[in-house]
Design a protein around this motif. Structure first.
Motif, short mmCIF file in Angstrom:
data_model
loop_
_atom_site.label_atom_id
_atom_site.label_comp_id
_atom_site.label_asym_id
_atom_site.label_seq_id
_atom_site.Cartn_x
_atom_site.Cartn_y
_atom_site.Cartn_z
N GLU A 1 -26.84 -85.92 1.64
CA GLU A 1 -26.41 -85.50 3.65
C GLU A 1 -25.47 -84.18 3.77
O GLU A 1 -26.44 -82.72 4.54
CB GLU A 1 -25.24 -86.37 4.02
CG GLU A 1 -25.50 -87.64 4.57
CD GLU A 1 -24.38 -88.48 5.09
OE1 GLU A 1 -23.03 -87.53 5.23
OE2 GLU A 1 -23.93 -89.45 6.30
N ASN B 1 -25.97 -88.45 17.69
CA ASN B 1 -27.29 -88.50 17.11
C ASN B 1 -27.45 -89.44 16.97
O ASN B 1 -28.50 -90.65 17.32
CB ASN B 1 -28.40 -87.11 17.09
CG ASN B 1 -27.82 -87.49 15.47
OD1 ASN B 1 -26.88 -86.96 15.49
ND2 ASN B 1 -28.67 -86.85 14.57
N ARG B 2 -27.43 -90.08 15.73
CA ARG B 2 -26.86 -90.77 14.72
C ARG B 2 -26.54 -92.21 15.87
O ARG B 2 -27.29 -93.82 15.99
CB ARG B 2 -25.86 -91.28 13.63
CG ARG B 2 -26.41 -90.58 12.87
CD ARG B 2 -25.52 -90.33 11.99
NE ARG B 2 -25.44 -89.53 10.47
CZ ARG B 2 -25.20 -88.54 8.68
NH1 ARG B 2 -24.42 -89.95 9.10
NH2 ARG B 2 -24.98 -87.73 8.64
N TYR C 1 -30.82 -90.50 5.35
CA TYR C 1 -30.56 -89.91 4.71
C TYR C 1 -30.84 -89.56 3.07
O TYR C 1 -30.82 -88.14 3.24
CB TYR C 1 -29.33 -89.43 5.21
CG TYR C 1 -29.54 -89.73 6.44
CD1 TYR C 1 -29.76 -87.86 7.92
CD2 TYR C 1 -28.53 -90.02 8.17
CE1 TYR C 1 -29.20 -87.84 8.69
CE2 TYR C 1 -28.61 -89.70 8.68
CZ TYR C 1 -28.70 -89.09 9.75
OH TYR C 1 -28.92 -88.76 11.08
N ARG D 1 -22.89 -77.68 8.42
CA ARG D 1 -24.29 -77.30 9.12
C ARG D 1 -24.52 -75.60 8.09
O ARG D 1 -25.92 -75.14 7.96
CB ARG D 1 -24.19 -76.65 10.05
CG ARG D 1 -25.81 -76.30 11.18
CD ARG D 1 -26.90 -78.01 10.84
NE ARG D 1 -28.35 -76.78 11.09
CZ ARG D 1 -29.10 -75.79 10.63
NH1 ARG D 1 -28.52 -75.43 9.78
NH2 ARG D 1 -29.84 -75.25 10.87
N VAL E 1 -29.69 -82.34 5.38
CA VAL E 1 -28.63 -82.30 6.48
C VAL E 1 -27.75 -81.80 6.81
O VAL E 1 -28.69 -80.49 7.77
CB VAL E 1 -28.26 -83.90 7.05
CG1 VAL E 1 -27.51 -83.38 8.80
CG2 VAL E 1 -28.41 -84.56 6.78
N ARG E 2 -26.88 -80.64 6.20
CA ARG E 2 -26.03 -80.09 5.91
C ARG E 2 -26.42 -78.75 6.08
O ARG E 2 -25.50 -78.10 5.42
CB ARG E 2 -24.73 -80.02 5.79
CG ARG E 2 -24.06 -82.11 6.54
CD ARG E 2 -23.12 -82.07 6.73
NE ARG E 2 -22.82 -83.43 7.05
CZ ARG E 2 -21.98 -84.95 6.26
NH1 ARG E 2 -22.14 -84.15 5.28
NH2 ARG E 2 -22.18 -86.09 7.25
N TYR F 1 -25.41 -82.79 16.35
CA TYR F 1 -25.60 -82.56 15.27
C TYR F 1 -26.17 -84.01 14.25
O TYR F 1 -26.49 -83.77 13.75
CB TYR F 1 -25.55 -81.23 14.81
CG TYR F 1 -26.91 -81.26 13.61
CD1 TYR F 1 -27.98 -80.80 13.62
CD2 TYR F 1 -26.17 -80.91 12.34
CE1 TYR F 1 -28.96 -80.27 12.75
CE2 TYR F 1 -26.52 -80.91 11.20
CZ TYR F 1 -28.22 -80.21 11.06
OH TYR F 1 -29.21 -80.38 11.06
N ASP F 2 -25.06 -84.57 14.43
CA ASP F 2 -24.67 -85.34 13.43
C ASP F 2 -24.15 -86.78 13.69
O ASP F 2 -24.48 -87.99 13.01
CB ASP F 2 -23.61 -84.84 12.15
CG ASP F 2 -23.08 -85.18 10.46
OD1 ASP F 2 -24.75 -85.77 10.68
OD2 ASP F 2 -22.93 -84.58 9.79
N TRP G 1 -31.22 -91.64 16.33
CA TRP G 1 -32.09 -90.29 16.36
C TRP G 1 -31.67 -89.99 14.73
O TRP G 1 -30.52 -89.96 14.85
CB TRP G 1 -31.95 -89.53 16.97
CG TRP G 1 -32.37 -89.68 18.62
CD1 TRP G 1 -31.21 -90.11 19.66
CD2 TRP G 1 -33.89 -89.58 19.16
NE1 TRP G 1 -32.17 -90.34 20.74
CE2 TRP G 1 -33.52 -89.53 20.60
CE3 TRP G 1 -34.90 -88.97 18.71
CZ2 TRP G 1 -34.46 -89.75 21.05
CZ3 TRP G 1 -36.13 -89.06 19.58
CH2 TRP G 1 -35.61 -89.59 21.35
N ARG G 2 -32.52 -89.99 14.26
CA ARG G 2 -32.26 -89.23 12.50
C ARG G 2 -30.98 -87.91 12.99
O ARG G 2 -30.62 -87.89 12.19
CB ARG G 2 -33.41 -89.81 11.70
CG ARG G 2 -32.86 -89.36 10.26
CD ARG G 2 -34.42 -89.43 9.79
NE ARG G 2 -33.62 -88.72 8.03
CZ ARG G 2 -34.13 -87.44 7.91
NH1 ARG G 2 -34.63 -86.69 8.83
NH2 ARG G 2 -33.23 -87.10 6.21
N MET G 3 -32.70 -87.15 13.59
CA MET G 3 -32.44 -86.07 13.45
C MET G 3 -31.53 -85.42 15.33
O MET G 3 -32.95 -86.66 15.95
CB MET G 3 -33.30 -85.00 13.06
CG MET G 3 -32.74 -84.79 12.11
SD MET G 3 -31.25 -83.94 11.80
CE MET G 3 -31.37 -83.73 10.11
#
Ligand code: SF4
Ligand code: SF4
Ligand code: SF4
Lengths: 219, 444
Positions: free
Chosen positions: A209, B286-287, A45, B336, A213-214, B282-283, B291-293
């Motif tokens: 992050e 998956n990890r 990340y 998000r 990501v967010r 989403y966070d 899965w990264r995403m």
């Protein structure tokens, strides 16, 4: 006295340099390897752009909401950290030593300025001390080591000031000054002072992050 | 140097924690913790614990701290000090009584809302640390009873509410029939391969809030969305295992959810209005799966409604007349960045939106999140009094004429409902779906 001086200003200086540089390197490398082994997310990340975005906001005075909410603390801590670096590197007496030892030199600040900056650092240390003793949440968090570290930081500045003004016993104080500076440097990698080393990586990771990501801000 | 503050807290009895702890011995605790620290934690734990300079800059980030009259024991860093800090310092040699206390702190005094990460100069992630502590609780078998019960439901049925497969299908068909009285051609397509949208909800929707599925169906049909819902387990996107520290189950749940989407060959997953489920898909889930995403695009309802309104696929007949306020759910705002879209949607639906402060990324959590509301009745008072600041925020907007609070998150609904009730604020809570359904133009 001379022997002691020669020791702290000679061999011990080399030891200090080795412990400090080696220690910093060791902490960085071992942490990076540990992350590679156990926290791969950190590498997945980490995002340079968002890391820098966050670091910049936190390094700029009043760049984060929390720093705007605490103007006094912000001013104290920023000047403290700036002086902390300026004094040892740019004080005339130190520049002379750099020149003598390694034959490198750069500009220096006037003696009077050095004096003021030193006092600023000492005052900031007092501020942090009072804070630790007075604010209930900070007091609750503090343990003996936090006070020791604060003392470690203050010591070279107090003793340096003393020596420069040639107060009583200043020759001994001079030695204590050098010694305390050396201890401080050697302590950086192995105590909470390592926040100096890890700050960019930790803030950078959180910034990544939050940003990549967010899609949110973290300051 | 530990101030007596913690000792003043009334002791709350939770069967799950107490009975779990009764079976522990100091030796067992040490073995489990040592193995865990060695195998599952690494640089982040180390860096966070070693770098925290005990400056207290994070204290005021936390609604628990603020709401409990700045009791130092509730400051984010203090919660770490009382739990993982001690554990690491003593290399796992702690007593069962200590574990009990640490479990209570990790499970009921932190909503994992990550607000403090925005106040700590180093970005120390206390939410992560509390999750590490909860993982230890899980491994030691000391999880709050109610939360563990939900986690059991997840592992037995792949949904949060012990909903059986046929009950799930029945609820959908029942909602379809109901909605057909309003819109005769309405369908809730089941198992439709290749649909654009897999609409996924949390377990409590078919069980307690079926009207939300009804409303979603009306919205989907009106907007002409090519959508489907699965008829198999995997329909539930919620995830209490993520919060109980049961990482293995978290991964199983998310796998079922993603695999359902893959099996149906849908283009993306649209999720109902839930924050924690979103975080899980989403966070975190998956990890856990590597899965990264997420392997398939995942969209929260806010974003989906935003698209529908912006593109004109949903039109508003008459805006909601009385002033509303917005509660930003941490998991879709700090988690998000959907706050501006949320405001776009709220403005499209309502005559007047009054902001609470702080808001957007800096909002205060509802104090239900992070699985705290799922620890159930034993901790309810603590959770509600632990968020006086939210009550104050709500009271302030109420004096400005606000009658309705929009909270696009199931957990937030639960938490805010209690806050509103206990503090007698007399505000009404709405999902975005409620408001869209009420205000939109529907087909004849
Ligand atoms: S509740 Fe939120 S602000 Fe408080 S400690 Fe937990 S993550 Fe930090
Ligand atoms: S977590 Fe960060 S802000 Fe809080 S006490 Fe530690 S270093 Fe300071
Ligand atoms: S329940 Fe809502 S406010 Fe609370 S943590 Fe979840 S998203 Fe945040």
């Amino acid at each position: 006295m001379h022997a002691v001086y020669n020791f702290v200003a000679g061999p011990l200086l080399w030891v200090t340099a080795a412990v400090f540089l080696g220690g910093v390197l060791y902490r960085l490398v071992s942490m990076a390897l540990l992350a590679r082994k156990k926290d791969l997310v950190v590498y997945s990340y980490m995002d340079l752009r968002y890391a820098l975005r966050s670091i910049m906001h936190w390094l700029a005075p009043f760049g984060s909401l929390n720093s705007r909410r605490r103007p006094v603390f912000t001013i104290v801590t920023f000047t403290f950290h700036v002086c902390l670096f300026l004094v040892p590197i740019f004080l005339f007496a130190h520049v002379v030593l750099w020149k003598q030892s390694w034959n490198v030199s750069w500009w220096y600040i006037s003696e009077a300025t050095g004096d003021v900056l030193t006092l600023v650092v000492i005052a900031a240390c007092l501020f942090f001390l009072v804070r630790r003793l007075v604010l209930p949440d900070v007091k609750y968090l503090s343990s003996a080591s936090d006070f020791v570290i604060l003392a470690l930081v203050a010591a070279p500045f107090v003793t340096g000031f003393w020596t420069y003004h040639q107060w009583i016993g200043f020759r001994t104080m001079g030695i204590v000054h050098i010694l305390s500076g050396e201890i401080l440097l050697m302590a950086i990698p192995f105590t909470k002072l390592s926040h100096m080393i890890f700050f960019p990586f930790m803030r950078g990771y959180m910034g990544s992050e939050f940003g990549a990501v967010r899609h949110a801000r973290d300051w | 140097m530990v101030a007596p503050a913690t000792q003043d807290k009334p002791k709350i009895h939770d069967m799950g924690i107490a009975q779990g702890a009764a079976k522990l011995t100091p030796e067992r605790i040490e073995v489990v913790i040592r193995q865990f620290l060695k195998n599952e934690t690494g640089a982040r734990l180390k860096a966070y614990l070693e770098t925290c300079v005990h400056c207290g800059l994070c204290s005021e980030a936390c609604h628990f701290y603020l709401s409990n009259d700045n009791d130092p024991a509730f400051a984010p860093a203090a919660k770490v000090k009382q739990t993982l800090g001690e554990i690491v310092k003593h290399k796992g040699r702690v007593s069962p009584a200590f574990i009990e206390k640490a479990c209570e702190i990790a499970h009921t005094e932190c909503n994992l809302c990550r607000r403090c990460a925005m106040y700590c100069p180093f970005g120390i992630d206390v939410a992560y640390l509390m999750l590490v502590m909860r993982r230890i609780c899980h491994l030691l078998g000391t999880t709050p009873q109610y939360l563990q019960d939900t986690a059991h439901s997840h592992s037995a049925t792949l949904n949060q509410m012990w909903v059986k497969e046929d009950e799930w299908i029945d609820s959908l068909q029942w909602q379809e029939e109901e909605a057909q009285e309003e819109i005769p051609k309405l369908r809730i397509p089941l198992e439709k391969e290749g649909a654009d949208v897999f609409y996924s909800v949390i377990g409590p929707e078919p069980k307690f809030r079926a009207q939300l599925i009804y409303q979603a169906a009306v919205i989907m049909n009106t907007a002409g969305v090519n959508w489907t819902m699965p008829a198999t387990p995997g329909w539930d996107n919620s995830d209490m295992c993520m919060y109980s520290g049961d990482n293995e189950m978290m991964a199983r749940l998310k796998r079922a959810h993603f695999e359902t989407a893959m099996r149906l060959k849908v283009k993306r997953i649209v999720m109902g209005e839930c924050g924690h489920a979103f975080r899980s898909v989403y966070d975190m889930g998956n990890r856990a799966l590597g899965w990264r995403m997420p392997p398939i695009p995942v969209v929260h309802a806010i974003e989906f409604y935003y698209e529908l309104l912006k593109s004109g696929r949903i039109r508003i007949a008459k805006k909601y007349p009385t002033p509303v306020t917005i509660h930003d759910p941490c998991n879709v705002v700090r988690g998000r960045g959907l706050h501006e879209m949320l405001r776009y949607v709220a403005d499209a639906l309502c005559e007047k939106v009054v902001e609470m402060h702080p808001n957007r990324e800096h909002n205060y959590c509802c104090s239900a999140g992070g699985g705290v509301i799922n620890t159930g009745p034993p901790f309810k008072n603590k959770r509600v009094t632990g968020n006086r600041v939210k009550a104050e925020q709500l009271f302030r907007v109420k004096t400005k004429g606000v009658k309705t609070v929009i909270a696009p998150c199931h957990n937030c609904h639960g938490g805010l409902e209690d806050i509103i009730h206990v503090n007698q604020l007399g505000l009404e809570l709405k999902f975005l779906g409620d408001l869209i359904y009420e205000t939109m133009e529907k087909p004849e």
